[in-house]
Write an enzyme that holds these catalytic residues in place. Structure first.
Site, mmCIF file in Angstrom:
data_model
loop_
_atom_site.group_PDB
_atom_site.id
_atom_site.type_symbol
_atom_site.label_atom_id
_atom_site.label_comp_id
_atom_site.label_asym_id
_atom_site.label_seq_id
_atom_site.Cartn_x
_atom_site.Cartn_y
_atom_site.Cartn_z
ATOM 1 N N ASN A 190 -2.056 53.119 75.643
ATOM 2 C CA ASN A 190 -2.658 54.372 76.108
ATOM 3 C C ASN A 190 -4.130 54.336 75.702
ATOM 4 O OD1 ASN A 190 -3.489 56.988 76.593
ATOM 5 N ND2 ASN A 190 -2.272 57.894 74.929
ATOM 6 N N TRP A 191 -4.988 54.111 76.677
ATOM 7 C CA TRP A 191 -6.422 53.940 76.363
ATOM 8 C C TRP A 191 -7.143 55.256 76.134
ATOM 9 C CZ3 TRP A 191 -8.525 49.561 80.061
ATOM 10 C CH2 TRP A 191 -7.882 48.361 79.732
ATOM 11 N N LYS A 192 -6.491 56.355 76.475
ATOM 12 C CA LYS A 192 -7.130 57.674 76.327
ATOM 13 C C LYS A 192 -8.487 57.668 77.068
ATOM 14 C CE LYS A 192 -4.518 58.176 72.136
ATOM 15 N NZ LYS A 192 -4.320 58.853 70.859
ATOM 16 N N HIS A 225 1.259 64.367 76.509
ATOM 17 C CA HIS A 225 0.697 63.799 75.277
ATOM 18 C C HIS A 225 0.205 64.939 74.387
ATOM 19 C CE1 HIS A 225 -1.909 61.705 72.511
ATOM 20 N NE2 HIS A 225 -1.205 60.625 72.791
ATOM 21 N N GLU A 244 -2.372 65.332 72.768
ATOM 22 C CA GLU A 244 -3.772 65.720 73.001
ATOM 23 C C GLU A 244 -3.889 66.644 74.209
ATOM 24 O OE1 GLU A 244 -5.231 61.703 72.827
ATOM 25 O OE2 GLU A 244 -4.708 61.697 70.707
ATOM 26 N N GLU A 266 6.092 60.848 69.391
ATOM 27 C CA GLU A 266 4.817 60.637 68.726
ATOM 28 C C GLU A 266 4.558 61.785 67.751
ATOM 29 O OE1 GLU A 266 2.114 57.906 71.204
ATOM 30 O OE2 GLU A 266 1.782 59.933 71.896
ATOM 31 N N GLY A 314 -3.402 58.232 65.495
ATOM 32 C CA GLY A 314 -4.780 57.902 65.125
ATOM 33 C C GLY A 314 -5.097 58.052 63.650
ATOM 34 N N SER A 359 -0.007 55.332 65.500
ATOM 35 C CA SER A 359 -0.487 54.324 64.542
ATOM 36 C C SER A 359 0.349 53.043 64.540
ATOM 37 C CB SER A 359 -0.576 54.910 63.132
ATOM 38 O OG SER A 359 -1.580 55.912 63.090
HETATM 39 P P1 PGA Z 1 -2.576 55.697 68.123
HETATM 40 O O1 PGA Z 1 -2.281 56.645 69.378
HETATM 41 O O2 PGA Z 1 -1.793 54.415 68.334
HETATM 42 O O3 PGA Z 1 -4.059 55.481 68.142
HETATM 43 O O4 PGA Z 1 -2.095 56.428 66.907
HETATM 44 C C1 PGA Z 1 -1.009 56.714 69.962
HETATM 45 C C2 PGA Z 1 -1.000 57.710 71.074
HETATM 46 O O5 PGA Z 1 -1.641 58.769 70.948
HETATM 47 O O6 PGA Z 1 -0.366 57.494 72.124
#
Ligand code: PGA
Length: 252
Positions: free
Chosen positions: A10-12, A93, A95, A164, A170, A209
């Site tokens: 997931n590149w966001k 997600h 976010e 998640e 992150g 993470s």
């Molecule tokens: P991360 O993000 O691996 O940087 O913790 C995972 C995600 O939000 O899908």
């Protein structure tokens, strides 16, 4: 649980055309790991070019609108993602839920729009740290699943759920193996309650993470069918180390 381990990047909001070199490297390497299903979700601006640059890996969006088209400035529909070359989309997600106020009902509608457009769906769920500290993690995730799982014919076959924990995204922190196992079992039970038999085959990914040095441990947990990887998916080298870990486990 059916299917190959599924490792999704997931590149966001990261990536310009320069990232296509990483796509090419990931795609070439994926050919060497036939026992792992590999995919990336680049920003929407790169989906079309990513499709051109890749032969083997799956390509996904990171979100979609619930309508096919219309006066929704700045939004992108599932039909458009499909047209650009996507195979699936992430929905829900944390976010999106936190920064864009998306509710379970919104996420459900997005998942259903994606399925209607012929896309697979990765539906994200996860508790905050205070919810976990209060002993409510499984209840929170269970309620998210009840509220956001798509309810259309054939949904379970095209659905993956990504667990998640919000506090692990992150941050470099991951739950204990015991907590991941307990949560994934609870998610499986909930999926079976929602879908009946079909719920037994929904892939459940872990995200938050995931790195090369913890991937084997996390991917070995029962009911962990793959990983949704953020930061460590941004270079081919760090992403492929996780794909390689999944491949080694799949060989055993
Ligand atoms: P991360 O993000 O691996 O940087 O913790 C995972 C995600 O939000 O899908």
């Amino acid at each position: 649980m059916a299917g190959l381990p599924y490792i999704v990047g997931n590149w966001k909001m990261n990536g310009t055309r320069a990232m296509l070199n990483e796509v090419r490297a990931i795609d070439r390497a994926a050919a060497r790991f036939p026992k792992v299903q590999v995919a990336v979700a680049p920003p929407a601006t790169l989906i079309y070019r990513t499709r051109d640059a890749a032969d083997i890996i799956g390509i996904g969006g990171q979100d979609c609108h619930i309508q096919e088209s219309g006066a929704f400035t700045g939004d992108i529909s599932a039909v458009m993602l499909k047209d650009a070359g996507a195979d699936f989309t992430i929905v829900g997600h944390s976010e999106r839920r936190t920064l864009h106020g998306e509710t379970d009902a919104d996420v459900k509608a997005k998942a259903e729009a994606a399925l209607a457009a012929g896309l697979g769906v990765i539906l994200c769920v996860g508790e905050t740290e205070s919810e976990r500290d209060a002993g409510r993690a499984e209840a929170v995730v269970g309620a998210q699943l009840e509220g956001s799982c798509p309810q259309v014919d054939g949904a379970p076959e095209k659905l993956s759920v990504a667990y998640e924990p919000v506090w692990a995204i992150g941050t470099g922190r991951v739950p204990s193996v015991e907590d991941v196992a307990a949560m994934h079992k609870s998610i499986r039970d909930k999926l079976v309650a929602i879908y009946g038999e079909g719920g037994a085959d929904v892939r459940i990914l872990y995200g938050g993470s995931v790195k090369a040095d913890n991937a084997s441990e996390l991917l070995s947990v029962p009911e962990v069918g793959g990983a949704l990887v953020g930061g460590a998916s941004l270079t081919a080298e760090s992403f492929l180390a996780i794909v390689g870990a999944a491949a080694s486990l799949a060989e055993d």
